[in-house]
Write a protein that holds these residues in place. Structure first.
Motif, PDB file in Angstrom:
ATOM      1  N   GLY A   6     -28.436  35.866  31.017  1.00  0.00           N
ATOM      2  CA  GLY A   6     -28.063  36.783  29.822  1.00  0.00           C
ATOM      3  C   GLY A   6     -28.118  38.206  30.256  1.00  0.00           C
ATOM      4  N   VAL A   7     -28.866  38.684  31.203  1.00  0.00           N
ATOM      5  CA  VAL A   7     -28.971  40.189  31.650  1.00  0.00           C
ATOM      6  C   VAL A   7     -27.623  40.353  32.255  1.00  0.00           C
ATOM      7  CG1 VAL A   7     -29.997  41.690  33.034  1.00  0.00           C
ATOM      8  CG2 VAL A   7     -31.371  40.298  31.595  1.00  0.00           C
ATOM      9  N   SER A   8     -27.169  39.473  33.323  1.00  0.00           N
ATOM     10  CA  SER A   8     -25.876  39.555  34.132  1.00  0.00           C
ATOM     11  C   SER A   8     -24.573  39.457  32.997  1.00  0.00           C
ATOM     12  CB  SER A   8     -25.878  38.288  34.818  1.00  0.00           C
ATOM     13  OG  SER A   8     -26.797  38.408  35.943  1.00  0.00           O
ATOM     14  N   ALA A   9     -24.830  38.801  32.006  1.00  0.00           N
ATOM     15  CA  ALA A   9     -23.624  38.927  31.163  1.00  0.00           C
ATOM     16  C   ALA A   9     -23.585  39.837  30.391  1.00  0.00           C
ATOM     17  CB  ALA A   9     -23.877  37.692  30.151  1.00  0.00           C
ATOM     18  N   ALA A  10     -24.697  40.426  29.901  1.00  0.00           N
ATOM     19  CA  ALA A  10     -24.890  42.007  29.035  1.00  0.00           C
ATOM     20  C   ALA A  10     -24.144  42.939  29.841  1.00  0.00           C
ATOM     21  CB  ALA A  10     -26.265  42.193  28.770  1.00  0.00           C
ATOM     22  N   LEU A  11     -24.553  43.281  31.507  1.00  0.00           N
ATOM     23  CA  LEU A  11     -24.162  44.278  32.224  1.00  0.00           C
ATOM     24  C   LEU A  11     -22.629  44.072  32.614  1.00  0.00           C
ATOM     25  CD1 LEU A  11     -27.125  44.010  34.942  1.00  0.00           C
ATOM     26  CD2 LEU A  11     -26.318  45.885  33.317  1.00  0.00           C
ATOM     27  N   ALA A  12     -22.127  42.706  32.594  1.00  0.00           N
ATOM     28  CA  ALA A  12     -20.660  42.484  32.895  1.00  0.00           C
ATOM     29  C   ALA A  12     -19.914  43.035  31.454  1.00  0.00           C
ATOM     30  CB  ALA A  12     -20.357  41.118  32.947  1.00  0.00           C
ATOM     31  N   ILE A  13     -20.485  42.775  30.315  1.00  0.00           N
ATOM     32  CA  ILE A  13     -19.636  43.375  29.098  1.00  0.00           C
ATOM     33  C   ILE A  13     -20.099  44.894  29.096  1.00  0.00           C
ATOM     34  CG2 ILE A  13     -20.331  43.541  26.474  1.00  0.00           C
ATOM     35  CD1 ILE A  13     -20.950  40.407  26.658  1.00  0.00           C
ATOM     36  N   ALA A  14     -21.126  45.504  29.414  1.00  0.00           N
ATOM     37  CA  ALA A  14     -21.243  46.982  29.553  1.00  0.00           C
ATOM     38  C   ALA A  14     -20.173  47.604  30.528  1.00  0.00           C
ATOM     39  CB  ALA A  14     -22.669  47.113  29.765  1.00  0.00           C
TER      40      ALA A  14
END
Length: 118
Positions: A6-14
């Motif tokens: 979840g954190v990795s995906a959020a960072l990729a989106i950011a």
């Protein structure tokens, strides 16, 4: 979805240039704060709003020590109005607003009121 995913995906989106959109919850249109959390953690539509997401765990107020992957909330227990994902050490990833967009921020910029471990 696992916490780290979840954190990795959020960072990729950011970092991917996807924009902020009030009410948004998809890669094609953009995200608001709760839409981002719902998307990266794979939450059902029962947990689409910030208020619904705040019911996912026990509330803790030591926000400066919120663990990696926990959900940070602004507002009262009964009326949270913003959610973000903790990166630990006082930073977080969030879909803030149309001016600042989706990115990484620090608690010195805006301090949450409580967090839940999710």
């Amino acid at each position: 979805m696992a916490r780290g995913g979840g954190v990795s995906a959020a960072l990729a989106i950011a970092n991917g240039g996807i924009g902020y959109l009030y009410g948004g919850s998809s890669l094609s249109t953009g995200f608001d704060c709760s839409g981002l959390v719902q998307y990266v953690y794979g939450l059902s539509s029962s947990y689409r709003t910030t208020y619904q997401q705040a019911t996912l765990g026990t509330h803790h107020t030591d926000v400066a020590n919120a663990p990696y992957g926990s959900l940070l909330f602004w507002g009262s227990d009964s009326a949270p109005y913003h959610v973000a994902i903790s990166l630990g050490n006082g930073s977080y990833v969030a879909a803030e607003n149309s001016s600042t967009g989706i990115g990484v921020f620090t608690q010195s910029w805006s301090t949450p009121d409580f967090y839940i471990n999710y």
